[in-house]
Design a protein around this motif. Structure first.
Motif, short mmCIF file in Angstrom:
data_model
loop_
_atom_site.label_atom_id
_atom_site.label_comp_id
_atom_site.label_asym_id
_atom_site.label_seq_id
_atom_site.Cartn_x
_atom_site.Cartn_y
_atom_site.Cartn_z
N THR A 62 -32.01 -4.54 39.26
CA THR A 62 -31.41 -5.86 39.09
C THR A 62 -32.53 -6.87 39.03
OG1 THR A 62 -29.46 -5.19 40.36
CG2 THR A 62 -29.82 -7.54 40.06
N ASP A 66 -30.55 -10.86 35.46
CA ASP A 66 -29.22 -10.28 35.67
C ASP A 66 -28.35 -11.20 36.53
OD1 ASP A 66 -29.76 -7.96 34.20
OD2 ASP A 66 -30.70 -7.01 35.93
N ASN A 70 -24.98 -12.60 34.91
CA ASN A 70 -23.73 -12.07 35.47
C ASN A 70 -22.93 -13.08 36.28
OD1 ASN A 70 -24.21 -9.52 34.35
ND2 ASN A 70 -25.41 -8.87 36.12
#
Length: 284
Positions: A62, A66, A70
């Motif tokens: 991650t 990200d 996200n």
């Protein structure tokens, strides 16, 4: 925990000691842990159970990107990072600390500001985004009142800590310490604005130097044909002020290897008899 095959179900998720989740899939072909098939199940021992699988499980990584991509709170920041071609860089090894403004923070900017920035992503937008990134992983516990930190833009942000919380310049940290594999993200409620006149001057005041490619990945070349003085050396300095590379006997358009440099902003300094020329560049 001791988990037998009879305890597993299709779609089940379990957290490993690594802290990352694995997914169980059960279908007509058998039992799978992520993409690995269980070939032998339920080898029981005195302290647990072993299942043999046919592939090595690699934990997902991650990145700070990200976290931005996200989250529904960072759609403008996501668009800006992609437009400025920084997503790949900030997905690198780092480490990075990102002060991430929310969509509400961007919406508070004067009308037309975001559109103007996105229209010229390699200009002010890049400098503003890099002003939100540190070239180190800095948790809230590493911060102190009055502390100053140099961003990848090259300019400084100021930390204030009081009874109301933590501030970066005039922005409040509303969520701290979202840790990733390549750094940490802190959510802030105001877009940090650097001194753009300084950022532009650093790029344009030394127009005699042409540096390419920029951003760079493996090497850079310098076109110094408009400079009349003899070059003593070419230095590359990171934004902590540390000299990381020196090239002597430089020839015009000679390639300089930068593949060993970490991602971030650097300054190339051309040392001459009676003056120096500097140019900012970015390593992916």
């Amino acid at each position: 925990a001791s988990v037998l095959s009879t305890d597993l179900s299709d779609g089940q998720m379990a957290t490993t000691l690594n802290g990352k989740d694995i997914t169980v899939t059960i279908n007509a072909d058998g039992v799978f842990i992520n993409e690995a098939q269980v070939t032998v199940a339920d080898i029981e021992t005195d302290n647990g159970v072993i299942h043999v699988i046919d592939a090595v499980l690699l934990p997902p990584t991650t990145t700070v990107v990200d976290v931005i991509v996200n989250s529904e709170d960072y759609t403008t920041l996501e668009a800006a990072v992609i437009a400025a071609d920084l997503a790949e860089t900030l997905s690198g090894d780092g480490p990075f600390t990102v002060f991430a403004p929310t969509d509400a923070a961007f919406a508070a900017l004067p009308d037309g500001t975001i559109d103007a920035l996105l229209a010229d992503p390699s200009g002010d937008l890049t400098d503003i985004l890099l002003y939100h990134v540190l070239g180190a992983s800095v948790l809230s516990t590493d911060l102190s009142d009055g502390q100053m930190a140099t961003t990848l833009n090259g300019q400084i942000v100021n930390v204030s800590i009081n009874d109301n919380g933590v501030m970066i310049n005039n922005a409040n940290v509303v969520v701290a310490d979202i840790e990733t594999d390549n750094g940490v993200v802190h959510v802030i409620d105001v877009v940090l604005i650097p001194d753009l006149s300084l950022a532009i001057a650093e790029i344009n005041d030394f127009a005699e130097i042409k540096l390419y490619p920029n951003p760079a990945e493996y090497q850079i070349s310098l076109d110094l044909k408009n400079i009349d003085y003899s070059v003593e050396s070419v230095e590359i300095i990171n934004y902590n002020g540390k000299l990381v590379k020196t090239v002597y006997n430089f020839e015009n358009n000679k390639q300089i290897d930068v593949s060993d440099l970490n991602s971030g902003v650097y300054v190339v300094k051309v040392v001459m008899e009676n003056r120096n020329y500097m140019k900012k560049f970015f390593v992916r």
